[in-house]
Scaffold this active site. Structure first.
Site, PDB file in Angstrom:
ATOM      1  N   PHE B 146      -1.851  -4.921  -2.269  1.00 16.20           N
ATOM      2  CA  PHE B 146      -0.394  -5.028  -2.157  1.00 16.20           C
ATOM      3  C   PHE B 146       0.018  -6.132  -3.124  1.00 16.20           C
ATOM      4  CE2 PHE B 146       3.558  -6.644  -0.348  1.00 16.20           C
ATOM      5  CZ  PHE B 146       4.276  -5.467  -0.244  1.00 16.20           C
ATOM      6  N   ASP B 215      -7.131  -9.798   3.556  1.00 16.89           N
ATOM      7  CA  ASP B 215      -5.754  -9.537   3.974  1.00 16.89           C
ATOM      8  C   ASP B 215      -5.813  -8.394   4.990  1.00 16.89           C
ATOM      9  OD1 ASP B 215      -3.212  -8.443   4.290  1.00 16.89           O
ATOM     10  OD2 ASP B 215      -2.584  -9.035   2.279  1.00 16.89           O
ATOM     11  N   TYR B 240       4.195  -7.767  11.789  1.00 16.13           N
ATOM     12  CA  TYR B 240       5.317  -6.844  12.051  1.00 16.13           C
ATOM     13  C   TYR B 240       4.944  -5.373  11.873  1.00 16.13           C
ATOM     14  CZ  TYR B 240       5.844  -8.018   7.047  1.00 16.13           C
ATOM     15  OH  TYR B 240       5.620  -8.290   5.725  1.00 16.13           O
ATOM     16  N   LYS B 241       3.692  -5.116  11.566  1.00 21.37           N
ATOM     17  CA  LYS B 241       3.252  -3.726  11.455  1.00 21.37           C
ATOM     18  C   LYS B 241       2.632  -3.308  12.794  1.00 21.37           C
ATOM     19  CE  LYS B 241       2.434  -4.424   6.498  1.00 21.37           C
ATOM     20  NZ  LYS B 241       3.610  -3.727   5.942  1.00 21.37           N
ATOM     21  N   ARG B 389       3.923   8.383   3.021  1.00 22.30           N
ATOM     22  CA  ARG B 389       3.056   7.590   3.909  1.00 22.30           C
ATOM     23  C   ARG B 389       3.426   7.848   5.370  1.00 22.30           C
ATOM     24  NH1 ARG B 389       2.404   1.283   3.150  1.00 22.30           N
ATOM     25  NH2 ARG B 389       4.474   1.415   4.065  1.00 22.30           N
TER      26      ARG B 389
END
Lengths: 427, 427
Positions: B146, B215, B240-241, B389
């Site tokens: 990312f 990560d 937050y995922k 996705r």
């Protein structure tokens, strides 16, 4: 809280403290004439304590609970991912920045909100060092600074190969040299409440070719800062004190327009990219203040702050300053009248030009005195080794609050004579 | 949202899509046997859409609105400054860290919460570089990372005088040398959903004397990470995922116990000081994971996250992994059955050992296809240039959701044949 809480009428009070009748009456008159009076005060959730710790954590603005319920249930709970666009989450750091901007004398597009004050100090100091001339070998740091600024500035200097020199704010004009990249200075001293000479120090730094980086934590929202008027280069500030954004609410970064293009952040996260959703592996900084952003913004806290800032609708920061000085004047007068002689000593300057919006009193046994004040419903705080701090937030602190705080302080000091008071350093 | 929303019974669906009756029945059976079934799903606020974007923003846990109302009105509004002690605000970064720890296979005292993922990448990479041997000249960065990790890693390397070399995760074992300080690697690829070999890559790095910095943004909460089991040195992740902490909720930092004493943060704010209220000008790092803190913690977001983590009560991350694989298996099977042949291609590995908890489909006109999916109540997201996705959050995604999403996708693809679909890059 306790039956000791002080809710006496001015008449009852007058029976106990010398001159109390006069001061209580004066407070009543000042409150009656206050242009920021009850209409603005009613924008906050208050109770029957006297809350003089708004210089640490501002009181809750009434607009916040309802707004946060909406943010959580509707924007997160129902719209979910769509809220990044539809609820304006993505642009909140700049939008809330533009709401803070007039309070510090900045135009739109100069302030971005996000991350803690410490993180923003790092961005500002490294960013400032990178703008400075090649020959610079040092940065100056306010010797009386709130500690985190000093720790972070030393890290920034270590990582850029510069030295750090602590200097008293009043000495900066004399100490700055052509090798100085910048000075990091607190606008108001967190401990003493002293207001540093932002225009004069900024000018002196500029005359030597150095940048001025100001920490506005203890001034923004309490007095006009004038970052643009006085050509401040970079500034940071928190939002949970006089801006009432809530515990640990995100801080802000100000970058002067003419320097934004040269602002090279040490924390170039994807939110500061020119095309954040391009997901390219090469970094290209966004134009303008957006390049002060780092990672995904902390939406709940950011939107609580945004709602909190509505308490400023129609309020001029100049009026806030006028009231702030009147509040601290009255408090100092009342302390002089009510406290046993010689028992406390103000380390906050009497000179309006050098006073922020708090009063700090040196007092032996300060920890115990503050504990007793809090038991009696007057909330200030204690700073080691022997300082009582009282912060005055003009949006919700009344003159009656100031008078009552001093009156209760007098009572506490009489109840805890100096010889009985434990040394404050233990608290 | 629209009358196009897909609420057909399995029987109706079977009339439209090849094999739908079988798959719908299979989904029903899987849901009936799911140990994480409706009892856990009911811990979230859901609606009649199929929400497959929990790999970007997790759904709202039911516990959050009430808890936040209490935090705002009682802890901030009434207790105000006292809440730093009385409501446990001050210790929340470690307390919430200890709540995340078991989800990533860490013991208490190894995880601290605060700041964004990008900021924590900076702490971890600079901290790791400072632990590395003097002879190290480079760091490796996952070439498929990312983007923010790459930007921040380059800044960290620039500020410490090292070079950055992008390397595909599968090549790290071959590319690491004795001059490599560390490698920063994504556990699950945000774009393809591929699970990288954390044990193998970590081992290879250690064999060469380099540190492994992971990560975990796209893996924590979706599968067991085993940071301690596999001797991960440093790790970061967002909340937050799959942890459902809310938009922009604070990230976390993991530091292996044996390295904590050597962890020298580039962001040494007052919250990481051994005696934060001593207010001394000299910095002395706290013991343990506390030294990963920086400034005043963002309490509203941190406590929303804490409440959100209650959704994990009694849930084993191993069961989450089992369900995650079954969900993505079913979805891939259904896509194969329902989509026009050759119209989409999975770039997510079929091999369980290499699959995270999302499925990414290459698809011409992906932007338009996703927009139409969303109009029909199936919420995934689009990544440039041509990727659909779909994230599967086992705590609240049902097998019926997976089947329905694939079925609607089939319908959309038939309604938007390849020749009509606009190129995705425009979205």
């Amino acid at each position: 809280m306790s039956e000791n809480r002080e809710n006496k009428t001015p008449q009852q009070a007058a029976e106990n403290a010398p001159g109390a009748r006069d001061h209580a009456a004066q407070a009543e008159q000042l409150d009656a004439a206050d242009p920021l009076g009850s209409a603005v005060r009613d924008r906050f959730v208050l109770d029957d304590t006297v809350y003089l710790d708004g210089n640490s954590l501002g009181a809750l603005p009434r607009a916040v609970p309802g707004r946060m319920a909406e943010v959580i249930s509707r924007e997160w709970g129902e719209l979910r991912i769509r809220s990044w666009d539809e609820s304006g989450w993505w642009t909140a750091p700049e939008r809330v920045g533009d709401k803070i901007a007039p309070l510090i004398g900045a135009s739109p597009g100069r302030v971005v909100v996000g991350d803690s004050t410490s993180i923003n100090v790092f961005k500002a100091v490294v960013g400032g060092i990178r703008m400075a001339g090649k020959g610079c070998t040092e940065i100056l740091v306010d010797a009386t600074t709130f500690p985190t600024d000093g720790y972070i500035a030393r890290s920034a200097a270590r990582m850029t190969g510069l030295a750090v020199r602590p200097v008293e704010p009043t000495r900066i004009a004399d100490e700055v040299t052509e090798r100085t990249a910048l000075a990091l200075v607190n606008h108001v001293d967190y401990r003493t409440g002293e207001l540093n000479d932002l225009p004069g120090i900024t000018n002196a730094l500029h005359s030597a070719g150095a940048l001025a980086v100001w920490d506005l934590c203890h001034s923004a929202g309490a007095l006009p800062v004038g970052v643009e008027r006085y050509n401040v280069d970079l500034a940071v500030g928190c939002t949970y004190k006089y801006l009432n954004g809530g515990p640990g609410s995100p801080a802000y970064l100000y970058v002067r327009e003419s320097l934004q293009e040269r602002f090279d952040s040490p924390l170039p996260g994807w939110n500061s990219h020119a095309d954040p959703f391009g997901m390219t592996s090469d970094y290209a900084a966004a134009e303008g203040i957006v390049r002060g952003r780092v990672g995904t913004p902390d939406i709940l806290s950011l939107l609580a702050l945004e709602a909190a800032l509505d308490a400023w609708d129609g309020v001029a920061v100049e009026d806030v300053r006028t009231k702030s000085l009147a509040l601290t004047d009255l408090f100092l007068d009342c302390v002089a009248a009510y406290a046993p002689p010689g028992r406390v000593r103000s380390i906050t300057p009497y000179d309006h030009g050098r006073r922020g919006s708090q009063v700090s009193l040196e007092c032996s046994g300060a920890a115990e005195v503050m504990a007793e004040l809090i038991r009696r419903g007057v909330i200030g705080d204690f700073r080691q080794p022997d300082v009582l701090r009282f912060g005055f937030t003009p949006l919700y602190t009344s003159f009656a609050d100031a008078e009552r705080a001093a009156r209760v302080l007098g009572e506490v000091l009489r109840a805890l004579p100096e010889e009985d008071a434990a040394p404050g350093a233990g608290g």
